[in-house]
Motif scaffolding. Structure first.
Motif, PDB file in Angstrom:
ATOM      1  N   ASN A 376      23.833  52.346  14.583  1.00  0.00           N
ATOM      2  CA  ASN A 376      24.446  51.611  15.698  1.00  0.00           C
ATOM      3  C   ASN A 376      25.149  52.615  16.605  1.00  0.00           C
ATOM      4  O   ASN A 376      25.990  53.407  16.164  1.00  0.00           O
ATOM      5  CB  ASN A 376      25.448  50.584  15.134  1.00  0.00           C
ATOM      6  CG  ASN A 376      26.193  49.847  16.230  1.00  0.00           C
ATOM      7  OD1 ASN A 376      27.178  50.337  16.759  1.00  0.00           O
ATOM      8  ND2 ASN A 376      25.713  48.679  16.578  1.00  0.00           N
ATOM      9  N   ILE A 389      25.456  45.929   7.149  1.00  0.00           N
ATOM     10  CA  ILE A 389      25.416  44.466   7.120  1.00  0.00           C
ATOM     11  C   ILE A 389      24.274  44.073   6.204  1.00  0.00           C
ATOM     12  O   ILE A 389      23.221  44.722   6.198  1.00  0.00           O
ATOM     13  CB  ILE A 389      25.261  43.877   8.543  1.00  0.00           C
ATOM     14  CG1 ILE A 389      25.149  42.339   8.474  1.00  0.00           C
ATOM     15  CG2 ILE A 389      24.090  44.449   9.303  1.00  0.00           C
ATOM     16  CD1 ILE A 389      25.313  41.649   9.836  1.00  0.00           C
ATOM     17  N   ILE A 404      29.424  41.944   5.555  1.00  0.00           N
ATOM     18  CA  ILE A 404      29.512  43.133   6.420  1.00  0.00           C
ATOM     19  C   ILE A 404      30.645  44.008   5.920  1.00  0.00           C
ATOM     20  O   ILE A 404      31.748  43.517   5.658  1.00  0.00           O
ATOM     21  CB  ILE A 404      29.804  42.756   7.894  1.00  0.00           C
ATOM     22  CG1 ILE A 404      28.831  41.677   8.396  1.00  0.00           C
ATOM     23  CG2 ILE A 404      29.744  43.987   8.789  1.00  0.00           C
ATOM     24  CD1 ILE A 404      29.157  41.142   9.797  1.00  0.00           C
ATOM     25  N   GLN A 408      35.688  46.688  12.062  1.00  0.00           N
ATOM     26  CA  GLN A 408      35.792  45.336  12.636  1.00  0.00           C
ATOM     27  C   GLN A 408      34.854  44.305  12.022  1.00  0.00           C
ATOM     28  O   GLN A 408      34.423  43.361  12.696  1.00  0.00           O
ATOM     29  CB  GLN A 408      35.565  45.401  14.142  1.00  0.00           C
ATOM     30  CG  GLN A 408      36.686  46.159  14.813  1.00  0.00           C
ATOM     31  CD  GLN A 408      36.665  46.041  16.311  1.00  0.00           C
ATOM     32  OE1 GLN A 408      36.126  45.106  16.869  1.00  0.00           O
ATOM     33  NE2 GLN A 408      37.266  47.005  16.964  1.00  0.00           N
ATOM     34  N   ALA A 409      34.544  44.497  10.745  1.00  0.00           N
ATOM     35  CA  ALA A 409      33.654  43.535  10.073  1.00  0.00           C
ATOM     36  C   ALA A 409      34.183  42.111  10.210  1.00  0.00           C
ATOM     37  O   ALA A 409      33.411  41.163  10.366  1.00  0.00           O
ATOM     38  CB  ALA A 409      33.506  43.911   8.604  1.00  0.00           C
ATOM     39  N   GLU A 411      35.689  40.745  12.655  1.00  0.00           N
ATOM     40  CA  GLU A 411      35.365  40.170  13.975  1.00  0.00           C
ATOM     41  C   GLU A 411      33.875  39.867  14.066  1.00  0.00           C
ATOM     42  O   GLU A 411      33.452  39.018  14.850  1.00  0.00           O
ATOM     43  CB  GLU A 411      35.750  41.149  15.101  1.00  0.00           C
ATOM     44  CG  GLU A 411      37.185  41.658  15.062  1.00  0.00           C
ATOM     45  CD  GLU A 411      38.212  40.552  15.252  1.00  0.00           C
ATOM     46  OE1 GLU A 411      37.898  39.544  15.908  1.00  0.00           O
ATOM     47  OE2 GLU A 411      39.333  40.705  14.721  1.00  0.00           O
ATOM     48  N   LEU A 412      33.068  40.599  13.287  1.00  0.00           N
ATOM     49  CA  LEU A 412      31.611  40.476  13.417  1.00  0.00           C
ATOM     50  C   LEU A 412      31.027  39.315  12.612  1.00  0.00           C
ATOM     51  O   LEU A 412      29.882  38.932  12.807  1.00  0.00           O
ATOM     52  CB  LEU A 412      30.939  41.782  12.951  1.00  0.00           C
ATOM     53  CG  LEU A 412      31.298  43.034  13.744  1.00  0.00           C
ATOM     54  CD1 LEU A 412      30.663  44.277  13.117  1.00  0.00           C
ATOM     55  CD2 LEU A 412      30.818  42.897  15.193  1.00  0.00           C
ATOM     56  N   ALA A 434      22.280  40.918  22.779  1.00  0.00           N
ATOM     57  CA  ALA A 434      23.559  41.527  22.378  1.00  0.00           C
ATOM     58  C   ALA A 434      23.922  42.606  23.384  1.00  0.00           C
ATOM     59  O   ALA A 434      23.084  43.442  23.731  1.00  0.00           O
ATOM     60  CB  ALA A 434      23.433  42.129  20.988  1.00  0.00           C
ATOM     61  N   THR A 438      27.519  47.694  21.519  1.00  0.00           N
ATOM     62  CA  THR A 438      28.563  47.007  20.755  1.00  0.00           C
ATOM     63  C   THR A 438      28.195  47.039  19.282  1.00  0.00           C
ATOM     64  O   THR A 438      27.016  47.159  18.913  1.00  0.00           O
ATOM     65  CB  THR A 438      28.713  45.527  21.164  1.00  0.00           C
ATOM     66  OG1 THR A 438      27.450  44.879  20.981  1.00  0.00           O
ATOM     67  CG2 THR A 438      29.175  45.352  22.584  1.00  0.00           C
ATOM     68  N   LEU A 439      29.232  46.873  18.464  1.00  0.00           N
ATOM     69  CA  LEU A 439      28.991  46.785  17.023  1.00  0.00           C
ATOM     70  C   LEU A 439      28.203  45.519  16.716  1.00  0.00           C
ATOM     71  O   LEU A 439      27.447  45.457  15.739  1.00  0.00           O
ATOM     72  CB  LEU A 439      30.330  46.771  16.275  1.00  0.00           C
ATOM     73  CG  LEU A 439      31.178  48.028  16.390  1.00  0.00           C
ATOM     74  CD1 LEU A 439      32.571  47.796  15.813  1.00  0.00           C
ATOM     75  CD2 LEU A 439      30.529  49.215  15.677  1.00  0.00           C
ATOM     76  N   SER A 440      28.337  44.496  17.582  1.00  0.00           N
ATOM     77  CA  SER A 440      27.620  43.222  17.370  1.00  0.00           C
ATOM     78  C   SER A 440      26.115  43.420  17.270  1.00  0.00           C
ATOM     79  O   SER A 440      25.413  42.580  16.714  1.00  0.00           O
ATOM     80  CB  SER A 440      27.866  42.268  18.527  1.00  0.00           C
ATOM     81  OG  SER A 440      29.205  41.987  18.653  1.00  0.00           O
ATOM     82  N   SER A 443      24.158  42.769  14.105  1.00  0.00           N
ATOM     83  CA  SER A 443      23.719  41.420  13.723  1.00  0.00           C
ATOM     84  C   SER A 443      22.313  41.149  14.266  1.00  0.00           C
ATOM     85  O   SER A 443      21.450  40.626  13.576  1.00  0.00           O
ATOM     86  CB  SER A 443      24.707  40.368  14.238  1.00  0.00           C
ATOM     87  OG  SER A 443      25.925  40.494  13.535  1.00  0.00           O
TER      88      SER A 443
END
Ligand SMILES: Cc1cc2nc3c(=O)[nH]c(=O)nc-3n(C[C@H](O)[C@H](O)[C@H](O)COP(=O)(O)OP(=O)(O)OC[C@H]3O[C@@H](n4cnc5c(N)ncnc54)[C@H](O)[C@@H]3O)c2cc1C
Length: 471
Positions: A376, A389, A404, A408-409, A411-412, A434, A438-440, A443
C-alpha cells in the motif's frame, strides 16, 4: 415513593444511552448511579486508556523521526503532566455524561446504590422506586485472580492506574488481553520497564496470524512478554512486588515496582438484590434472552453486566434494543454477526464478523483473502508497512468477516461492518472507488484479490486474443 416508566440502574455507557434515549422519547425516566456518571468507559476505561496511549505514542515518535530526515532528542517525560492530560481529557468529556445534563434532559438522577427489595421495587438511598420496566446496567470490574499472597501486595487495576502521578519504574502487567497490552505499551512508550504475564497467548480472541505483528512490536520495543506463563504467588518487596511465575514447568521470580491486574472482568452483581427481584445470573453475568430480558420479564440487563461483548459500542447497541422493546413493544432482538472490536495498541488490531477459527469451528466452507500493508503506497509513505488485512468469504464470495492489523486499523474496519450487516458480496468492495493514496485501498485490493485467479487465467487470455481478431 417514585413511580416511573423506566428505571435504569447504572450510569455507564449502557445506562446513559438508555436513559437519554428513553427520556427524549417521552418516557418518565429515573437513573440510579452509585459512583461516577459515565461509568468505566469515561472514568477508568476507554477514555483514560486512549489518552495515556496517545501520550505514549507522542513520546515514542522521536525514535522513528530519523527515518524521515528529522532528528530530535529522546523526550523528557513529565508524568505528573501526563496524568493531568489524561484527567483533562476525562474532564472535557464529563459534561456530556453529567448529572446536570441528564437532569436537563428530564431524567431524575439518584446518586446512590440501587438494590431490589422485591420483583417490582428498587431502593436507592432514601428513594423507593417502582417502574414499569427496570434496566440493570451495573457494568463490570477488574477481576483479582486467585494468586497466592495477592491480598498482601499493593496492586493497581484500571480504577487506580490512571491516578498515578509518578511513572512506574518497572511495571508488571498480569493479563495480556487488550487492556493489558494497551496499558503495557503506553507505559513502555513513556519509559517504564514493562513485563506482561499471560497464561495463554496474548489477545486470545483475535487471529493468531495478525497478533504476531503486535507481538513483534511489543517485544521489539523492549516489553518482556511472558506468554504461556502462570503466576503462582505474589509477595511484597522493598522495591514493590515479586511474582513467582511458571513457564513450561520452569519457575522463576520476576520483580517490579508496580503490579497492574488486567486479567479479566467480573460483573457487578453484588448487593443488587437479584434474588429478591427474581433475576437469574451466573458467574459471568446476568442471564438474558435475545431481547435482553432477564428471568423477570419486566427487568432487562445491558452492557458488561450480561457478560457478553464487553465494549462501549455494544453497551450502546444493547440500549437501542431495549428502547425498542421497552418503549415501543417491538420484538427487538440482538444480532451478533457484525460486532466490531479494536485493540488500540500501535499498530492497531481490528476485527468484525467471523474469524478463520470460527469458520473452522462452525464447519463453514470459506475462502481466505490476504493483502499486506507493504503493498500500500500510503503505508509506504508513512513508513508503516507492517500489517495486513485478512478477509473471510463464503465460497461464493459473501463477506463473512475481516481482521486488520496495521496503522489505523480501527478506522479501516467500518466498511467491513457495513458490508456484513448488509450481506454484501466481495465484488461490492472490489468495485468501490478508493481514493489514492489512502490506507483504505487495502480493503479494495484485498477484495480484488478474490478475482485474481479467474481474471488472469488462460481462459480469459484466450477470450481476449480471440476478440482481438475482430479488429
Ligand atoms: C482499561 C479499559 C479500557 C477499555 N477500552 C475500551 C475501548 O477502547 N473501547 C470499548 O468499546 N470498550 C472499552 N472498554 C470497555 C468499556 O469500558 C465497557 O464495555 C463499558 O464501560 C461497559 O459499559 P456498562 O454501561 O455496561 O458499564 P460501566 O461503564 O461500568 O457502568 C456501570 C455503572 O454502574 C454503576 N453501578 C454499579 N453497581 C451499581 C448499583 N448497585 N447501583 C447503582 N449503580 C451501580 C457503576 O458505578 C458504573 O458507573 C475498556 C475497559 C477498560 C477497563
Amino acid at each position: 415513593m417514585i413511580k416511573t416508566d423506566i428505571c435504569v440502574i447504572g450510569g455507564g455507557s449502557a445506562g446513559l444511552s438508555i436513559a437519554a434515549g428513553a427520556v427524549q422519547m417521552g418516557a418518565d425516566t429515573v437513573l440510579v448511579e452509585a459512583g461516577k456518571m459515565g461509568g468505566d468507559c469515561l472514568n477508568y476505561g476507554c477514555v483514560p486508556s486512549k489518552a495515556l496511549l496517545t501520550a505514549g505514542k507522542v513520546a515514542r515518535s522521536w525514535k522513528k523521526s530519523p527515518e524521515f530526515g528529522v532528528n530530535y532528542e529522546a523526550p523528557a517525560v513529565d508524568f505528573q503532566k501526563v496524568h493531568d492530560h489524561v484527567k483533562a481529557v476525562i474532564a472535557d468529556i464529563e459534561p456530556h455524561d453529567s448529572v446536570e445534563r441528564f437532569e436537563s434532559l428530564g431524567v431524575k438522577v439518584i446518586q446512590a446504590p440501587g438494590q431490589f427489595v422485591d420483583a417490582k421495587t428498587l431502593k436507592a438511598g432514601d428513594a423507593t422506586i417502582q417502574a414499569r420496566r427496570f434496566v440493570i446496567a451495573t457494568g463490570s470490574r477488574a477481576m483479582v485472580p486467585p494468586i497466592e499472597g495477592i491480598e498482601n501486595v499493593p496492586f493497581l487495576t484500571n480504577e487506580s492506574v490512571f491516578d498515578l502521578t509518578d511513572l512506574p519504574k518497572k511495571i508488571i502487567v498480569v493479563g495480556g488481553g487488550p487492556i493489558g497490552c494497551e496499558l503495557g505499551q503506553a507505559f513502555r512508550n513513556l519509559g517504564s520497564d514493562v513485563s506482561i504475564v499471560e497464561m495463554a497467548s496474548i489477545m486470545p480472541k483475535d487471529d493468531p496470524d495478525l497478533i504476531s505483528v503486535i507481538r513483534d512490536r511489543l517485544e521489539g520495543d523492549g516489553i518482556s512478554l511472558l506468554e504461556q506463563t502462570k503466576v503462582l504467588s505474589a509477595s511484597k518487596t522493598v522495591e514493590g512486588v515479586s511474582l513467582r511465575v511458571e513457564t513450561n514447568g520452569e519457575q522463576r521470580e520476576i520483580n517490579g515496582t508496580h503490579l497492574l491486574l488486567a486479567a479479566g472482568r467480573i460483573p457487578n452483581l453484588e448487593k443488587l438484590g437479584l434474588e429478591a427481584a427474581g433475576v437469574n445470573y451466573e458467574r459471568q453475568g446476568i442471564t438474558v434472552d435475545k431481547g435482553l430480558r432477564t428471568s423477570n420479564r419486566k427487568i432487562y440487563a445491558a452492557g458488561d453486566v450480561t457478560g457478553g461483548y464487553q465494549f462501549t459500542h455494544m453497551a450502546a447497541y444493547d440500549a437501542g434494543i431495549i428502547i425498542r422493546s421497552a418503549l415501543f413493544r417491538l420484538p427487538a432482538k440482538v444480532s451478533y454477526n457484525a460486532v466490531p472490536w479494536v485493540t488500540y495498541t500501535d499498530p492497531e488490531l481490528a476485527h468484525v464478523g467471523l474469524s478463520e477459527t470460527d469458520a473452522k469451528k462452525q464447519g463453514v466452507q470459506y475462502k481466505v483473502l490476504n493483502w499486506s500493508f507493504a503493498d500500500n503506497d500510503r503505508a509506504r509513505a508513512e513508513r508503516r508497512t507492517e500489517g495486513k488485512i485478512k478477509v473471510i468469504t463464503s465460497q461464493k464470495g459473501k463477506i463473512l468477516g475481516a481482521s486488520i492489523v496495521g496503522l489505523q486499523a480501527g478506522e479501516l474496519i467500518l466498511p467491513w461492518g457495513l458490508a456484513l450487516s448488509k450481506g454484501m458480496k466481495i465484488g461490492d468492495m472490489a468495485n468501490v472507488i478508493a481514493p489514492y493514496p489512502t490506507l483504505s485501498e487495502v480493503s479494495k485490493r484485498v477484495a480484488g484479490s478474490y478475482y485474481t485467479e479467474s481474471l488472469f487465467s488462460d481462459r480469459v487470455k484466450k477470450v481476449v486474443r480471440f476478440l482481438a481478431k475482430f479488429g
